[in-house]
Design a protein around this motif. Structure first.
Motif, PDB file in Angstrom:
ATOM      1  N   LYS A 296       0.829  -1.206   0.000  1.00  0.00           N
ATOM      2  CA  LYS A 296       0.000   0.000   0.000  1.00  0.00           C
ATOM      3  C   LYS A 296       0.865   1.259   0.000  1.00  0.00           C
ATOM      4  O   LYS A 296       0.614   2.205  -0.754  1.00  0.00           O
ATOM      5  CB  LYS A 296      -0.916  -0.015   1.237  1.00  0.00           C
ATOM      6  CG  LYS A 296      -2.001   1.032   1.229  1.00  0.00           C
ATOM      7  CD  LYS A 296      -2.794   1.000   2.529  1.00  0.00           C
ATOM      8  CE  LYS A 296      -3.434  -0.335   2.785  1.00  0.00           C
ATOM      9  NZ  LYS A 296      -4.347  -0.312   3.959  1.00  0.00           N
ATOM     10  N   LYS A 371      -5.779  -8.565 -10.683  1.00  0.00           N
ATOM     11  CA  LYS A 371      -7.134  -8.063 -10.926  1.00  0.00           C
ATOM     12  C   LYS A 371      -7.207  -7.239 -12.207  1.00  0.00           C
ATOM     13  O   LYS A 371      -7.927  -6.239 -12.290  1.00  0.00           O
ATOM     14  CB  LYS A 371      -7.593  -7.213  -9.736  1.00  0.00           C
ATOM     15  CG  LYS A 371      -7.630  -7.939  -8.406  1.00  0.00           C
ATOM     16  CD  LYS A 371      -8.770  -8.928  -8.333  1.00  0.00           C
ATOM     17  CE  LYS A 371      -8.867  -9.566  -6.961  1.00  0.00           C
ATOM     18  NZ  LYS A 371      -9.989 -10.530  -6.884  1.00  0.00           N
ATOM     19  N   VAL A 419     -10.999   4.603  -6.785  1.00  0.00           N
ATOM     20  CA  VAL A 419     -12.023   4.129  -5.846  1.00  0.00           C
ATOM     21  C   VAL A 419     -12.015   2.606  -5.760  1.00  0.00           C
ATOM     22  O   VAL A 419     -12.093   2.027  -4.661  1.00  0.00           O
ATOM     23  CB  VAL A 419     -13.417   4.639  -6.282  1.00  0.00           C
ATOM     24  CG1 VAL A 419     -14.515   3.976  -5.450  1.00  0.00           C
ATOM     25  CG2 VAL A 419     -13.498   6.154  -6.124  1.00  0.00           C
ATOM     26  N   MET A 420     -11.901   1.934  -6.912  1.00  0.00           N
ATOM     27  CA  MET A 420     -11.915   0.470  -6.926  1.00  0.00           C
ATOM     28  C   MET A 420     -10.687  -0.108  -6.220  1.00  0.00           C
ATOM     29  O   MET A 420     -10.794  -1.067  -5.449  1.00  0.00           O
ATOM     30  CB  MET A 420     -11.973  -0.027  -8.369  1.00  0.00           C
ATOM     31  CG  MET A 420     -13.252   0.312  -9.108  1.00  0.00           C
ATOM     32  SD  MET A 420     -14.696  -0.519  -8.406  1.00  0.00           S
ATOM     33  CE  MET A 420     -14.372  -2.200  -8.890  1.00  0.00           C
ATOM     34  N   ASN A 422      -8.882   1.364  -3.940  1.00  0.00           N
ATOM     35  CA  ASN A 422      -9.023   1.689  -2.522  1.00  0.00           C
ATOM     36  C   ASN A 422      -9.833   0.617  -1.796  1.00  0.00           C
ATOM     37  O   ASN A 422      -9.510   0.229  -0.669  1.00  0.00           O
ATOM     38  CB  ASN A 422      -9.686   3.057  -2.378  1.00  0.00           C
ATOM     39  CG  ASN A 422      -9.850   3.480  -0.924  1.00  0.00           C
ATOM     40  OD1 ASN A 422      -8.900   3.671  -0.195  1.00  0.00           O
ATOM     41  ND2 ASN A 422     -11.111   3.611  -0.498  1.00  0.00           N
ATOM     42  N   ARG A 423     -10.873   0.120  -2.446  1.00  0.00           N
ATOM     43  CA  ARG A 423     -11.683  -0.943  -1.843  1.00  0.00           C
ATOM     44  C   ARG A 423     -10.909  -2.256  -1.761  1.00  0.00           C
ATOM     45  O   ARG A 423     -10.995  -2.983  -0.762  1.00  0.00           O
ATOM     46  CB  ARG A 423     -12.956  -1.148  -2.669  1.00  0.00           C
ATOM     47  CG  ARG A 423     -13.951  -0.007  -2.585  1.00  0.00           C
ATOM     48  CD  ARG A 423     -15.154  -0.275  -3.466  1.00  0.00           C
ATOM     49  NE  ARG A 423     -16.119   0.821  -3.414  1.00  0.00           N
ATOM     50  CZ  ARG A 423     -17.210   0.883  -4.181  1.00  0.00           C
ATOM     51  NH1 ARG A 423     -17.469  -0.087  -5.049  1.00  0.00           N
ATOM     52  NH2 ARG A 423     -18.027   1.914  -4.075  1.00  0.00           N
ATOM     53  N   LEU A 424     -10.161  -2.556  -2.802  1.00  0.00           N
ATOM     54  CA  LEU A 424      -9.434  -3.827  -2.861  1.00  0.00           C
ATOM     55  C   LEU A 424      -8.362  -3.935  -1.779  1.00  0.00           C
ATOM     56  O   LEU A 424      -8.089  -5.028  -1.277  1.00  0.00           O
ATOM     57  CB  LEU A 424      -8.792  -4.014  -4.238  1.00  0.00           C
ATOM     58  CG  LEU A 424      -9.711  -4.427  -5.387  1.00  0.00           C
ATOM     59  CD1 LEU A 424      -8.956  -4.388  -6.713  1.00  0.00           C
ATOM     60  CD2 LEU A 424     -10.262  -5.836  -5.153  1.00  0.00           C
ATOM     61  N   ASN A 426      -8.369  -2.288   1.129  1.00  0.00           N
ATOM     62  CA  ASN A 426      -8.910  -1.876   2.441  1.00  0.00           C
ATOM     63  C   ASN A 426      -8.495  -0.464   2.839  1.00  0.00           C
ATOM     64  O   ASN A 426      -8.236  -0.185   4.012  1.00  0.00           O
ATOM     65  CB  ASN A 426      -8.485  -2.875   3.528  1.00  0.00           C
ATOM     66  CG  ASN A 426      -9.038  -4.260   3.271  1.00  0.00           C
ATOM     67  OD1 ASN A 426     -10.203  -4.417   2.895  1.00  0.00           O
ATOM     68  ND2 ASN A 426      -8.203  -5.276   3.453  1.00  0.00           N
ATOM     69  N   GLY A 427      -8.397   0.401   1.861  1.00  0.00           N
ATOM     70  CA  GLY A 427      -8.211   1.823   2.141  1.00  0.00           C
ATOM     71  C   GLY A 427      -6.785   2.325   2.099  1.00  0.00           C
ATOM     72  O   GLY A 427      -5.885   1.718   2.683  1.00  0.00           O
TER      73      GLY A 427
END
Length: 501
Positions: A296, A371, A419-420, A422-424, A426-427
């Motif tokens: 991250k 992904k 946004v996608m 960020n979800r994958l 966990n922020g």
């Protein structure tokens, strides 16, 4: 860490050389052919085969690096390399043959307003580019090996060879072959790039020649690679759509848009490619080590470094875009009128460069996570948005609306990808991103003020355009360096901390 730092510096230098040579290529084309039907036909013709080339060149590297690193960790790197090289060659060969045949049909149908001479150039330019594809995929696999081993500069060097051959072919053969010389140079350069790799590895070490292709392994790889490759193609597909629209605005418009896009995209190609290439193996290794925090943080550092380099560059370009176009193109067949029209189109591409540079970093996160299919769907949506925005903006702005469409699409594309992802994961650490972005934007304000003041200094305006722009860049760079230090921008502070050690 020291070896990575050296590799990063070498990558930046080699990338600068690649972009400098690419600019010379565009300069040479502009000098000999200006914004004539020859350049329109060449740009229109190479766009579709170039989509397949990018599919293989960039897409292959993005998919192959994490795959190769996994197999290499198990001691099966050479075997995996052999499977992908052999299968990719046969696939590219089939696409080359089918594409060359299809060029006789799709190009005239796509550009019915072109003259017969332009259509002939377009058809055979497309064929030469499709023939190059047979080796492009193989080159990309080996360049992926270089990048995986942090030998970034050699990977970039092999791409530079292709550009240099294109330049030499255009200069030496344009009197005899006209516009065909450009595409022929690309084909010869692709062959030369492959031969350099053969010499580097030596034929016996190039791959496991006697090993049969493991079809199951290849299927698994291509399930990951195809979404990545299609995503890479999206940008070229959007350019193709734009060129279809541009063809209806008359001779020269495709050239104005293409020259503008290539020039404005230089920061994206230098900073975007450099930062994304450096962080990719690092975040892949972080995932392989199951270190989610390092993964991250790697993406966040990539985004902030990109902003730190990109924002002041675009500020300077916004004040001196006409000078940049003059320096790059205005000579020979490229006249003052072409400069004005190209400059006008350039401003509308700024958003495209900004957002797609950030997207290049975010995309690496998706590819590392396996992904690629997610970002592919977003990319396909962007094609639909591009068509809608093209139809809308051209009604009010004419052909410049096509450039604006690319920028608006870039915004939506990057926002959805962010946004996608960020979800994958966990922020993201939003506090860090917001703080660094704010510092970079504030640190860029003095650069903007300096550019505004320099614009009104008569002594500077009286200088030759090249001298004026050199002074502007030096002043802007110095002001920004001081400003980032004062505001303690993280990227600069990291560099300073490493130097103290």
């Amino acid at each position: 860490m020291k070896s990575l730092k050296i590799a990063s510096i070498l990558l930046l230098v080699s990338t600068l050389f690649l972009k400098f040579s690419s600019m010379i290529r565009d300069l040479v084309i502009a000098n000999y052919f200006g914004t004539s039907y020859i350049v329109d036909a060449y740009n229109a013709a190479m766009i579709i085969p170039n989509a397949f080339i990018l599919f293989m060149l960039t897409g292959m590297k993005d998919a192959f690096i994490p795959s190769y690193l996994r197999y290499e960790k198990e001691g099966k790197g050479k075997s995996h390399l052999t499977n992908i090289v052999k299968s990719t060659f046969f696939i590219c060969l089939v696409i080359s043959i089918l594409g060359s045949i299809a060029a006789f049909f799709y190009f005239p149908a796509s550009y019915p307003n072109f003259s017969k001479a332009a259509i002939d150039i377009g058809i055979y330019t497309a064929i030469l580019y499709f023939l190059s594809l047979s080796l492009v995929g193989v080159n990309a696999v080996y360049e992926g090996v270089f990048d995986a081993n942090s030998q970034y500069s050699f990977s970039v060097f092999s791409q530079t060879v292709v550009v240099l051959f294109t330049i030499l072919s255009t200069i030496l053969l344009q009197d005899v072959m006209g516009g065909y010389a450009i595409a022929l140079g690309y084909l010869l350069g692709t062959l030369a790039s492959f031969l350099i790799k053969v010499v580097y590895f030596k034929p016996k070490n190039l791959l496991l020649w006697k090993q049969k292709i493991d079809r199951e392994e290849v299927k698994i790889f291509y399930k990951v690679f195809i979404p990545v490759g299609v995503t890479i193609m999206v940008g070229q597909i959007n350019l193709t759509v734009n060129f279809f629209f541009a063809g209806s605005f008359g001779e020269g418009v495709i050239s104005y848009l293409n020259y503008a896009f290539r020039l404005v995209s230089i920061p994206q190609a230098i900073f975007g490619v450099t930062v994304a290439t450096i962080i990719y193996p690092l975040i892949v290794k972080a995932l392989n080590d199951k270190n989610e925090e390092r993964f991250k943080t790697g993406i966040e550092k990539g985004l902030t470094f990109m902003l730190m380099l990109l924002v002041p560059t675009l500020v300077i370009m916004s004040f001196y875009m006409k000078d940049i176009v003059q320096i790059a193109y205005e000579r020979g067949a490229f006249d003052a009128t072409s400069t004005l029209k190209t400059t006008d189109a350039s401003y509308y591409y700024f958003g495209s460069v900004f957002f797609y540079s950030l997207q290049a970093i975010l995309a690496k996160g998706f590819y590392s996570l396996g992904k690629g299919h997610v970002i592919m769907r977003i990319g396909l949506l962007s094609i639909l948005l591009n068509v809608i925005f093209n139809l809308t903006f051209t009604k009010f702005l004419g052909y410049q609306g096509l450039a604006l469409s690319m920028s608006v699409v870039g915004f939506f594309y990057t926002a959805i990808v962010f946004v996608m992802l960020n979800r994958l994961i966990n922020g993201f650490h939003f506090r860090y991103l917001l703080k660094e972005t704010t510092k970079i934007l504030v640190a860029s304000i003095p650069v903007m003020v300096a550019m505004y003041i320099l614009k009104d200094i008569q002594a500077l305006n009286d200088l030759h355009v090249l001298g004026r722009f050199t002074v502007v860049c030096l002043v802007g760079g110095l002001v920004y360096l001081i400003s980032t230090f004062i505001f303690k921008v993280d990227g600069i502070m990291m560099v300073l901390r490493k130097r103290k050690r």
